[in-house]
Design an enzyme around this catalytic site. Structure first.
Site, PDB file in Angstrom:
ATOM      1  N   ARG A 127       0.659  -1.053  -0.109  1.00 21.41           N
ATOM      2  CA  ARG A 127      -0.220   0.375   0.124  1.00 21.41           C
ATOM      3  C   ARG A 127       0.899   1.028   0.404  1.00 21.41           C
ATOM      4  NH1 ARG A 127      -3.039   1.807  -2.917  1.00 21.41           N
ATOM      5  NH2 ARG A 127      -4.419  -0.971  -2.807  1.00 21.41           N
ATOM      6  N   LYS A 162       0.849  24.630  -4.647  1.00 18.21           N
ATOM      7  CA  LYS A 162      -0.303  24.138  -4.437  1.00 18.21           C
ATOM      8  C   LYS A 162      -0.336  22.187  -4.768  1.00 18.21           C
ATOM      9  CE  LYS A 162      -3.372  27.524  -5.450  1.00 18.21           C
ATOM     10  NZ  LYS A 162      -4.477  28.604  -6.333  1.00 18.21           N
ATOM     11  N   LYS A 194       1.972  39.465  -3.782  1.00 19.87           N
ATOM     12  CA  LYS A 194       0.313  39.977  -4.342  1.00 19.87           C
ATOM     13  C   LYS A 194       0.148  41.181  -3.605  1.00 19.87           C
ATOM     14  CE  LYS A 194       0.605  34.295  -4.762  1.00 19.87           C
ATOM     15  NZ  LYS A 194      -0.055  33.239  -4.668  1.00 19.87           N
ATOM     16  N   GLU A 223       2.523  39.813  -8.550  1.00 23.81           N
ATOM     17  CA  GLU A 223       0.892  39.397  -9.325  1.00 23.81           C
ATOM     18  C   GLU A 223       0.192  40.865  -9.963  1.00 23.81           C
ATOM     19  OE1 GLU A 223      -2.547  36.859  -7.325  1.00 23.81           O
ATOM     20  OE2 GLU A 223      -2.073  38.795  -7.153  1.00 23.81           O
ATOM     21  N   ASP A 244      -2.729  37.144 -13.855  1.00 19.24           N
ATOM     22  CA  ASP A 244      -3.821  36.767 -12.602  1.00 19.24           C
ATOM     23  C   ASP A 244      -5.099  36.786 -13.156  1.00 19.24           C
ATOM     24  OD1 ASP A 244      -4.533  34.416 -10.942  1.00 19.24           O
ATOM     25  OD2 ASP A 244      -4.588  36.823  -9.393  1.00 19.24           O
TER      26      ASP A 244
END
Length: 316
Positions: A127, A162, A194, A223, A244
């Site tokens: 597994r 992510k 950002k 960004e 973006d």
């Protein structure tokens, strides 16, 4: 490089991967140890079913098989899983013969590797090695689909941060196996300014200058949601831009505006442009046609389904 004993036999690979850069063996060992602790309990742990029903002296051979078409990745972890399980049990380490390599397109039913050794080790390792290789193969398969779609456009698909916590190195390795490109590995190697950073610093220029003072060795990406923001970031000294969630016409307009400024007034001769947000495979070529260098796709790592792999024990 592969070899085979006779026409029609399975290829045999000396190593499970030709993907560069490869995975750090020390990182693989830590991840496998943690995964085994989850499954067996703290080392040495136990598998109450296998150890009750299979004699420690029993040996066997199992085939690692693809249950669907895709691109395989994560085979490189298989020997480490087997080795750690063998050490925990005090048994011999199974031998592995690889019939495929990470980064290879595989077909449903294809045997990827043959594992021979103590049956307890094979079943207890099953597994953990499938979890890691199936997940990596799913990411590689998704990356390969984007790579095929972008072929000939001049644009490349990028991953993002992510990722599954603890598995970033494996998932980014899998992106490379599928023909994709890694962006920054974390918060430490590239500065990404950002909107929240702009709010905190007071302006785009202030944010960029703060990064330059504190970390002069890193590149600074900014960004931008609009053409005006992109131009402002260039004028403030950004090295490259993240565009973006722009509709395709706005993206094309922004690319044209940036390209018109390249090489002038301190702007680099080529500003790398990355499109992100609301990107789907059916839009890939349309977005690439705007002239961006990259399409960053979080779904490569946060939403790719696993590639179904199985470990089948051969009958005695």
């Amino acid at each position: 490089m592969s070899t085979s004993d006779a026409p029609g036999t399975l290829p045999v690979f000396a190593a499970p991967s030709a993907v560069e850069p490869g995975l750090d063996p020390a990182w693989v060992a830590r991840v496998v140890e943690l995964a085994l602790d989850e499954d067996l309990g703290p080392a040495p742990g136990r598998d109450v079913t296998t150890q009750a029903t299979v004699p420690a002296s029993a040996t066997g051979t199992a085939d690692l098989v693809a249950r669907e078409d895709g691109v395989v990745a994560g085979l490189v972890v298989v020997p480490e899983v087997l080795a750690q399980v063998a050490r925990r049990l005090g048994l011999g380490e199974p031998a592995v013969t690889f019939h495929a390599q990470d980064g290879e397109a595989v077909a449903k039913g294809q045997v990827l590797a043959a594992l021979s050794g103590p049956t307890q080790v094979l079943l207890i390792a099953e597994r953990t090695l499938l979890n890691l290789a199936s997940r990596a193969s799913g990411v590689a398969t998704a990356a390969a689909a984007w790579t095929r779609e972008l072929a000939g456009t001049g644009a490349q698909v990028l991953d993002t941060r992510k990722t599954t916590p603890g598995l970033r190195a494996l998932q980014k390795y899998a992106v490379r196996a599928g023909g994709g490109t890694n962006k920054r590995m974390g918060l430490y190697d590239v500065a990404m300014v950002k909107d929240n950073h702009v709010v905190a610093a007071g302006s785009v220029r202030a944010a960029i200058e703060a990064v330059r003072r504190a970390f002069p060795d890193v590149l600074v990406q900014v960004e931008a949601d609009t053409t005006a923001q992109a131009v402002e970031a260039l004028d403030a000294g950004a090295d490259f831009l993240l565009l973006d969630n722009m509709p395709t016409p706005v993206l094309a307009e922004t690319v044209a505006a940036v390209r018109a400024r390249e090489g002038r007034d301190g702007v680099p001769a080529h500003v790398e442009l990355e499109a992100t947000g609301n990107l789907t495979l059916d839009r890939a070529r349309e977005v690439a046609a705007t002239g961006v260098d990259y399409l960053s796709v979080g779904a490569l790592t946060h939403s790719a389904p696993i590639l179904d792999l199985a470990l089948d024990l051969r009958p005695a």
